[in-house]
Scaffold this motif. Structure first.
Motif, PDB file in Angstrom:
ATOM      1  N   PRO B 148       0.839  -1.205   0.000  1.00  0.00           N
ATOM      2  CA  PRO B 148       0.000   0.000   0.000  1.00  0.00           C
ATOM      3  C   PRO B 148       0.880   1.264   0.000  1.00  0.00           C
ATOM      4  O   PRO B 148       1.960   1.260   0.600  1.00  0.00           O
ATOM      5  CB  PRO B 148      -0.810  -0.125   1.293  1.00  0.00           C
ATOM      6  CG  PRO B 148      -0.092  -1.123   2.130  1.00  0.00           C
ATOM      7  CD  PRO B 148       0.757  -1.958   1.237  1.00  0.00           C
ATOM      8  N   ASP B 149       0.422   2.270  -0.684  1.00  0.00           N
ATOM      9  CA  ASP B 149       1.102   3.552  -0.662  1.00  0.00           C
ATOM     10  C   ASP B 149       2.540   3.466  -1.197  1.00  0.00           C
ATOM     11  O   ASP B 149       3.485   3.896  -0.535  1.00  0.00           O
ATOM     12  CB  ASP B 149       1.128   4.073   0.790  1.00  0.00           C
ATOM     13  CG  ASP B 149       1.018   5.584   0.805  1.00  0.00           C
ATOM     14  OD1 ASP B 149       1.088   6.184  -0.278  1.00  0.00           O
ATOM     15  OD2 ASP B 149       0.884   6.140   1.905  1.00  0.00           O
ATOM     16  N   PRO B 150       2.722   2.923  -2.413  1.00  0.00           N
ATOM     17  CA  PRO B 150       4.086   2.665  -2.902  1.00  0.00           C
ATOM     18  C   PRO B 150       4.919   3.938  -3.074  1.00  0.00           C
ATOM     19  O   PRO B 150       6.141   3.882  -2.919  1.00  0.00           O
ATOM     20  CB  PRO B 150       3.875   1.958  -4.245  1.00  0.00           C
ATOM     21  CG  PRO B 150       2.479   2.259  -4.633  1.00  0.00           C
ATOM     22  CD  PRO B 150       1.715   2.466  -3.376  1.00  0.00           C
ATOM     23  N   GLU B 151       4.283   5.094  -3.370  1.00  0.00           N
ATOM     24  CA  GLU B 151       5.064   6.328  -3.541  1.00  0.00           C
ATOM     25  C   GLU B 151       5.828   6.657  -2.261  1.00  0.00           C
ATOM     26  O   GLU B 151       6.927   7.204  -2.294  1.00  0.00           O
ATOM     27  CB  GLU B 151       4.160   7.515  -3.915  1.00  0.00           C
ATOM     28  CG  GLU B 151       3.595   7.435  -5.321  1.00  0.00           C
ATOM     29  CD  GLU B 151       2.315   6.595  -5.371  1.00  0.00           C
ATOM     30  OE1 GLU B 151       1.892   6.095  -4.307  1.00  0.00           O
ATOM     31  OE2 GLU B 151       1.742   6.438  -6.476  1.00  0.00           O
ATOM     32  N   LYS B 152       5.200   6.328  -1.134  1.00  0.00           N
ATOM     33  CA  LYS B 152       5.848   6.620   0.143  1.00  0.00           C
ATOM     34  C   LYS B 152       6.854   5.525   0.499  1.00  0.00           C
ATOM     35  O   LYS B 152       7.931   5.795   1.018  1.00  0.00           O
ATOM     36  CB  LYS B 152       4.775   6.717   1.241  1.00  0.00           C
ATOM     37  CG  LYS B 152       4.967   7.914   2.155  1.00  0.00           C
ATOM     38  CD  LYS B 152       3.789   8.102   3.102  1.00  0.00           C
ATOM     39  CE  LYS B 152       3.964   7.346   4.390  1.00  0.00           C
ATOM     40  NZ  LYS B 152       2.705   7.182   5.132  1.00  0.00           N
ATOM     41  N   ARG B 153       6.473   4.269   0.178  1.00  0.00           N
ATOM     42  CA  ARG B 153       7.314   3.145   0.619  1.00  0.00           C
ATOM     43  C   ARG B 153       8.621   3.012  -0.151  1.00  0.00           C
ATOM     44  O   ARG B 153       9.551   2.393   0.327  1.00  0.00           O
ATOM     45  CB  ARG B 153       6.530   1.826   0.524  1.00  0.00           C
ATOM     46  CG  ARG B 153       5.347   1.746   1.464  1.00  0.00           C
ATOM     47  CD  ARG B 153       5.818   1.594   2.905  1.00  0.00           C
ATOM     48  NE  ARG B 153       4.779   1.970   3.860  1.00  0.00           N
ATOM     49  CZ  ARG B 153       3.852   1.139   4.305  1.00  0.00           C
ATOM     50  NH1 ARG B 153       3.846  -0.098   3.904  1.00  0.00           N
ATOM     51  NH2 ARG B 153       2.942   1.550   5.154  1.00  0.00           N
ATOM     52  N   VAL B 154       8.707   3.588  -1.378  1.00  0.00           N
ATOM     53  CA  VAL B 154       9.999   3.498  -2.077  1.00  0.00           C
ATOM     54  C   VAL B 154      11.078   4.206  -1.289  1.00  0.00           C
ATOM     55  O   VAL B 154      12.259   3.876  -1.406  1.00  0.00           O
ATOM     56  CB  VAL B 154      10.002   4.122  -3.505  1.00  0.00           C
ATOM     57  CG1 VAL B 154       9.471   3.171  -4.509  1.00  0.00           C
ATOM     58  CG2 VAL B 154       9.319   5.451  -3.541  1.00  0.00           C
ATOM     59  N   LYS B 155      10.682   5.174  -0.492  1.00  0.00           N
ATOM     60  CA  LYS B 155      11.687   5.928   0.255  1.00  0.00           C
ATOM     61  C   LYS B 155      11.955   5.324   1.623  1.00  0.00           C
ATOM     62  O   LYS B 155      12.758   5.839   2.391  1.00  0.00           O
ATOM     63  CB  LYS B 155      11.209   7.381   0.436  1.00  0.00           C
ATOM     64  CG  LYS B 155      11.114   8.124  -0.873  1.00  0.00           C
ATOM     65  CD  LYS B 155      10.806   9.604  -0.638  1.00  0.00           C
ATOM     66  CE  LYS B 155      10.234  10.239  -1.891  1.00  0.00           C
ATOM     67  NZ  LYS B 155       8.854  10.746  -1.659  1.00  0.00           N
ATOM     68  N   ALA B 156      11.266   4.220   1.941  1.00  0.00           N
ATOM     69  CA  ALA B 156      11.423   3.632   3.272  1.00  0.00           C
ATOM     70  C   ALA B 156      12.644   2.722   3.322  1.00  0.00           C
ATOM     71  O   ALA B 156      12.957   2.034   2.351  1.00  0.00           O
ATOM     72  CB  ALA B 156      10.163   2.843   3.638  1.00  0.00           C
ATOM     73  N   TYR B 157      13.323   2.741   4.456  1.00  0.00           N
ATOM     74  CA  TYR B 157      14.443   1.829   4.677  1.00  0.00           C
ATOM     75  C   TYR B 157      13.906   0.507   5.210  1.00  0.00           C
ATOM     76  O   TYR B 157      12.829   0.482   5.830  1.00  0.00           O
ATOM     77  CB  TYR B 157      15.439   2.452   5.667  1.00  0.00           C
ATOM     78  CG  TYR B 157      16.240   3.553   5.034  1.00  0.00           C
ATOM     79  CD1 TYR B 157      17.430   3.264   4.374  1.00  0.00           C
ATOM     80  CD2 TYR B 157      15.785   4.865   5.048  1.00  0.00           C
ATOM     81  CE1 TYR B 157      18.153   4.266   3.758  1.00  0.00           C
ATOM     82  CE2 TYR B 157      16.507   5.879   4.436  1.00  0.00           C
ATOM     83  CZ  TYR B 157      17.697   5.572   3.798  1.00  0.00           C
ATOM     84  OH  TYR B 157      18.407   6.548   3.180  1.00  0.00           O
ATOM     85  N   PRO B 158      14.644  -0.577   4.997  1.00  0.00           N
ATOM     86  CA  PRO B 158      14.130  -1.889   5.426  1.00  0.00           C
ATOM     87  C   PRO B 158      13.629  -1.919   6.867  1.00  0.00           C
ATOM     88  O   PRO B 158      12.614  -2.538   7.145  1.00  0.00           O
ATOM     89  CB  PRO B 158      15.337  -2.805   5.228  1.00  0.00           C
ATOM     90  CG  PRO B 158      16.099  -2.197   4.111  1.00  0.00           C
ATOM     91  CD  PRO B 158      15.900  -0.712   4.247  1.00  0.00           C
ATOM     92  N   HIS B 159      14.318  -1.233   7.798  1.00  0.00           N
ATOM     93  CA  HIS B 159      13.880  -1.337   9.194  1.00  0.00           C
ATOM     94  C   HIS B 159      12.532  -0.671   9.425  1.00  0.00           C
ATOM     95  O   HIS B 159      11.913  -0.872  10.460  1.00  0.00           O
ATOM     96  CB  HIS B 159      14.953  -0.765  10.139  1.00  0.00           C
ATOM     97  CG  HIS B 159      15.052   0.733  10.093  1.00  0.00           C
ATOM     98  ND1 HIS B 159      15.949   1.374   9.282  1.00  0.00           N
ATOM     99  CD2 HIS B 159      14.355   1.689  10.736  1.00  0.00           C
ATOM    100  CE1 HIS B 159      15.800   2.678   9.436  1.00  0.00           C
ATOM    101  NE2 HIS B 159      14.840   2.888  10.311  1.00  0.00           N
ATOM    102  N   GLU B 160      12.111   0.119   8.466  1.00  0.00           N
ATOM    103  CA  GLU B 160      10.807   0.764   8.629  1.00  0.00           C
ATOM    104  C   GLU B 160       9.661  -0.099   8.118  1.00  0.00           C
ATOM    105  O   GLU B 160       8.510   0.294   8.171  1.00  0.00           O
ATOM    106  CB  GLU B 160      10.799   2.110   7.878  1.00  0.00           C
ATOM    107  CG  GLU B 160      11.808   3.094   8.429  1.00  0.00           C
ATOM    108  CD  GLU B 160      11.987   4.320   7.551  1.00  0.00           C
ATOM    109  OE1 GLU B 160      11.806   5.428   8.069  1.00  0.00           O
ATOM    110  OE2 GLU B 160      12.300   4.179   6.359  1.00  0.00           O
ATOM    111  N   LEU B 161      10.013  -1.276   7.571  1.00  0.00           N
ATOM    112  CA  LEU B 161       8.984  -2.150   7.007  1.00  0.00           C
ATOM    113  C   LEU B 161       8.820  -3.400   7.867  1.00  0.00           C
ATOM    114  O   LEU B 161       9.774  -3.851   8.496  1.00  0.00           O
ATOM    115  CB  LEU B 161       9.383  -2.568   5.586  1.00  0.00           C
ATOM    116  CG  LEU B 161       9.602  -1.433   4.577  1.00  0.00           C
ATOM    117  CD1 LEU B 161      10.214  -1.999   3.314  1.00  0.00           C
ATOM    118  CD2 LEU B 161       8.301  -0.718   4.286  1.00  0.00           C
TER     119      LEU B 161
END
Lengths: 377, 328, 326
Positions: B148-161
């Protein structure tokens, strides 16, 4: 994993023999031990094979054994007493070249294989005697400083929280000072107090005289090397507190610690029986490396004039005294310097090899190297 | 059915301190285009090693000793991946044959954003022109793996997932180059059941959309029953039985397959007592002679102890390596 | 099975503080107001996904970690207030078997030492220690040859047997089984599970069986509690739970369960549970499952459903069954 799979070298057979002998000896003292600890003994043998496969480690071990041997027997096998000043019997025998033969007034011939210092003392004998000084200082420092550091580290790591904070902040204070400067300060201040203590305790004085293999006449300057020991202990324990705390923090997460708690064992039993034996490996490596460090630092302190003073034989002090006559008396600097370097190097090489041996992962790879490349099918 | 991967007589040895571990001893099987092929077995049976050996991902002390892996390219050529120069193999690995590993946390570099890692594979294989395009594609890919919300998740680091999200990113990375073969090594073992169901469904739908072939490595019989078309059961470095999923589950032939199926409780059936396979998995340094399963087999015969059973066909497409089905 | 509780858990809570740089930022509500009873001689299953708090429940009951609040009674005694000899008695009677057999045995101790250490500590009368340990090893399917070996010489299944022998040495009554087979191979699973069941039958043990694997829990347990985000959402007899799951989360869990039967799985309706469990630091208000629940209603977002009995022996915490009274 049995021994038969290895292609044993002569060295392996020697270490096998030695370990078997040791195991039988323990078995004699505690009957049935060997039967119960077969696994342990074969593990020891594997460790020995791994060490045998590491040339630097073997060289280190030889150097270390030589250092210990000379430290123990040096004063006995020395051709001259460290208090024999040839200059009184044979004028002109001071600062004699290595290999000099001198004839005394009463027609005895004295042979100085490594030359003499400015009192006409035989350098070889001084070095042999000095090994004892070095060995005693390093052993006492380790024997007193390390357990202290280990206990503090264990307590800090195991209990955590406020206890941890308190202990580690004190440790930090000690670590914050440059070790050498701290040692210099203590080595400069302590001798007076120690001297007083030795004055009032004759048995203590005699004990240390025996330990350093010194003459009764040197009782007055005994406080100097002892001050070095105290100074070294003070700067050495914090390192161990820190290492042990770190390892304890990770070791206490092991389920067997929780299992021990679940059956109700006391914190002390858990710390000393379940945590300590599992983190002792890296500590042993540090101890070995630190032996080298202490030999160096002790020589350094004496070189700066803070340790033993003549006539007590001390490697650092010999170099210091010899430096007054440099470059004429080069042997007074190079030979003791080489001895210090070799001793420190020996401990370091052994320590590095031990690190590889005690770490199961690298040990496997060493063991692997020594495998017979058996036919693959 | 057109074959896409033919593994023939594969042998992998590990040269360890304790001796030579014969991890894979003569494994042969064929994976057909468009199917989901499952390789099942317990820890240490060699299923993972087999999957890695396909593109020579075996690290020292392991070595591929013998065998061939024939890969059928899109234009109909047959190439042996084990004999290919490393540079050419690298062009296939990650592009035409992609992997998903068990632990998504280990598969992602904590220093880079998820978008970067998805884009990287495409940049390396030059399927996009620039990093900027790569990131744009990455957003599309993350959307396709239902993040969900891929525009935001591309900028996420692994530990945030979360674990499930990370595995989706890993799947996205693997699929970024539209591989023809997807090798999924225990893709859901580290995940919870509800997430596992989602990921399995995702793999299935992506497979259908890209018309890819999936090779699934798992120890979970339930997962196999759920998505596999054909199944190979491995034991101690050998394949003991191959068949389609119904043949394996409804008509298992090899005593090990039978034991394995009976050892897994089926929650829909009231089980009075689970049957267990006695003993433990053999050590592969000195594997038992003959059939490797014979020390644990309830039907062991004299021949099993001395001679290795050959693969025989018991019904169309269903092969088993057991002396019970071989006339001597 | 006698209907007499050996363990009674009342309103158990365990919050872990989340530390910021200066202040506590919040709390992970690992276990939030959990109550249940375990009857003597039964196996009580506790299932849930990782992070739902099932292991924390076990550790709090055994007093391995301190509860934030709530009470636990073991044979009528308040566990959190036990001291001295009574605490030792509790440490002996209540045991735990851990998930990871590779870390639960001290690698520096031989099997003999591992088993004898707690026995010596509790001064349990055993006669000849060697014979005693061999006897235990034989009970768990091992033998005298293993006596003086170290843990690293054994496989996972064998280690778990050693761990079990250590537990048996204490002659316990209540044993927590914390995912005892999840680190083991499939073919070894059944060996350990069957051994645990046989021992229960012979010696009347009470088990608290914790697992994320519903199939295994069903095989082992008489009654099952399902946990989600620190709360018990449903308690039911094992068979009933599978026949007719009540809570939407239990239904989703069962639907997601891979069934080793290809014919069945190709026919079964796919109920998919969307999304992932939210963080336990700031759990959603009302029913914690509502953001993923297909039946979510207005009340679910506002008010937490209480765990209520819907038929004898069946409890569920869901507004669908509670008559929306509140």
């Amino acid at each position: 994993m049995s021994g038969e799979e290895y292609q044993k070298s002569v060295l392996d057979r020697v270490s096998d023999l030695f370990i078997e002998l040791l195991a039988k000896l323990i078995d004699r003292v505690r009957p049935g031990w060997y039967e119960r600890n077969r696994s342990k003994v074969s593990e020891w043998k594997l460790m020995a094979y791994a060490l045998n496969r590491s040339p630097p480690g073997v060289i280190g071990l030889i150097l270390v054994l030589a250092f210990i041997f000379v430290g123990i027997f040096g004063p006995i096998i020395a051709p001259f007493s460290y208090r024999y000043f040839a200059i009184y019997d044979a004028p002109g025998s001071d600062l004699a070249q290595p290999g000099t033969v001198v004839v005394t007034k009463d027609n005895r011939t004295l042979y100085f294989p490594l030359g003499t210092d400015h009192f006409g003392r035989d350098l070889l004998s001084l070095l042999l005697q000095g090994a004892r000084t070095s060995l005693v200082i390093s052993i006492i420092t380790i024997a007193l400083g390390v357990p202290f550091g280990i206990i503090l580290g264990l307590v800090a790591g195991y209990y955590g929280g406020k206890v941890d904070e308190l202990i580690m902040r004190i440790t930090d204070i000690f670590l914050a000072f440059p070790a050498l400067i701290l040692a210099i300060a203590f080595a400069a201040v302590l001798p007076e107090r120690i001297h007083e203590v030795l004055q009032s305790n004759a048995w203590l004085r005699d004990f240390f005289l025996w330990l350093f293999a010194l003459d009764q006449k040197d009782a007055g300057i005994l406080s100097r090397p002892l001050a070095v020991i105290l100074a070294l202990i003070i700067v050495w324990w914090p390192g161990y507190a820190r290492i042990v705390r770190g390892s304890t923090l990770s070791a206490r997460e092991n389920l067997y610690v929780e299992a021990a708690r679940a059956v109700g064992l006391s914190n002390r039993t858990i710390m000393f029986k379940h945590i300590l034996p599992n983190i002792i490996g890296p500590v042993l490596v540090y101890i070995t490396l630190d032996f080298g460090g202490i030999v160096l630092m002790e020589a350094g302190l004496s070189f700066l004039g803070l340790g033993a003073v003549p006539p007590i034989a001390d490697w650092g002090r010999i170099v210091y005294d010899g430096s007054q006559y440099f470059p004429r008396a080069w042997w007074l600097i190079f030979i003791p310097g080489l001895v210090v370097i070799l001793s420190a190097l020996g401990w370091n090489l052994l320590g590095d090899a031990l690190r590889d041996i005690l770490d199961p992962k690298t040990r496997r790879s060493i063991e692997f190297k020594l495998k017979k490349r058996r036919r693959e099918e | 059915m057109k074959p896409i991967l033919e593994i023939k007589d594969l042998h992998v040895h590990f040269y360890t301190y304790a001796g030579v571990v014969k991890a894979i001893a003569g494994v042969s099987f064929t994976v057909y285009e468009g199917e989901t092929f499952a390789l099942v077995g317990e820890t240490g049976c060699g299923k993972s090693v087999t999957s890695r050996a396909i593109t020579r991902l075996i690290e020292s002390p392991g070595r591929i000793v013998k065998g061939s892996v024939i890969y059928h390219t899109k234009d109909g050529r047959k190439i042996d991946l084990l004999k290919l120069p490393e540079a050419e193999l690298r062009a296939i690995r990650g592009k035409e044959i992609a992997y998903i590993f068990q632990d998504p946390t280990a598969a992602l570099d904590p220093l880079y954003t998820s978008g970067y890692q998805v884009a990287e594979a495409m940049v390396v294989h030059r399927t996009v022109r620039s990093w900027k395009d790569g990131i744009k594609r990455a957003i599309e890919i993350l959307r396709s793996v239902l993040i969900p919300d891929p525009e935001k998740r591309v900028k996420a680091y692994p530990h945030e997932l979360s674990g499930g999200m990370k595995q989706r990113v890993v799947i996205g990375t693997s699929l970024s180059n539209r591989p023809r073969v997807l090798i999924a090594d225990e893709p859901t073992t580290a995940l919870d059941v509800t997430i596992q169901a989602q990921i399995l469904k995702l793999i299935e739908s992506l497979k259908r959309r890209h018309n890819a072939t999936v090779m699934l490595i798992t120890h979970n019989m339930g997962v196999v029953a759920e998505i596999a078309d054909r199944v190979a059961v491995m034991y101690a470095g050998k394949i003991v039985e191959i068949g389609n999923v119904f043949q394996i589950f409804k008509n298992p032939q090899h005593p090990y397959t039978k034991g394995l199926l009976k050892a897994v409780p089926n929650p829909l059936i009231k089980v009075e007592k689970l049957e267990s396979i006695p003993g433990t998995v053999p050590n592969l340094i000195n594997p038992p002679p003959g059939c490797r399963f014979h020390p644990r087999c309830p039907f062991v015969m004299d021949v099993c102890r001395v001679e290795e059973p050959p693969m025989v066909e018991v019904e169309p497409g269903h092969q088993v390596a057991c002396w019970l089905y071989t006339k001597r | 099975m006698t209907q007499q509780p050996i363990i009674k858990v009342q309103n158990l809570k365990k919050y872990f503080p989340v530390k910021g740089i200066f202040f506590t930022k919040g709390y992970v509500k690992a276990v939030d107001d959990v109550s249940f009873e375990i009857m003597r001689g039964e196996t009580f299953g506790l299932v849930g996904e990782s992070g739902c708090g099932k292991t924390t429940v076990a550790r709090t009951i055994l007093r391995l970690i301190k509860a934030t609040s709530g009470r636990v009674f073991f044979e009528g005694k308040d566990v959190f207030k036990l001291k001295g000899d009574e605490l030792l008695w509790f440490r002996r009677k209540a045991q735990i078997m851990f998930q990871d057999p590779y870390s639960s045995l001290n690698p520096r101790m031989t099997v003999f030492e591992i088993i004898m250490e707690p026995v010596r500590f509790h001064k349990i009368e055993v006669g000849d220690p060697e014979d005693f340990v061999v006897g235990l090893l034989e009970t768990v399917g091992m033998n005298r040859d293993h006596l003086y070996r170290f843990p690293h010489e054994f496989s996972g299944g064998q280690r778990q047997r050693i761990a079990l022998a250590r537990i048996l040495a204490m002659k316990p009554e209540f044993i927590v089984l914390d995912e005892p087979t999840s680190a083991l191979d499939v073919s070894v699973h059944a060996q350990i599970l069957n051994m645990l069941r046989d021992l229960q039958r012979e010696r009347g043990f009470t088990y608290l069986f914790i697992s994320h694997d519903l199939a295994v829990v069903k095989y082992m347990s008489h009654r099952i509690a399902v946990m989600y985000l620190g709360k018990i959402v449903e308690i039911a007899p094992s068979d009933k739970l599978f026949e007719e799951p009540l809570h939407p989360y239990t239904q989703a869990l069962l639907a997601a369960l891979p069934i080793p039967d290809p014919e069945y799985t190709r026919k079964k309706p796919k109920i998919e549970i969307r999304g992932e469990p939210p963080s336990p630091i700031n759990p959603p208000p009302g029913c914690r499952f509502h953001p993923r629940c297909p039946h979510a209603m207005k009340i679910c977002k506002e008010k937490e459903p209480p765990l209520t009995q819907v038929e004898p022996g069946r409890f569920v915490a869901c507004w669908l069954y509670t008559g929306r009274k509140g």
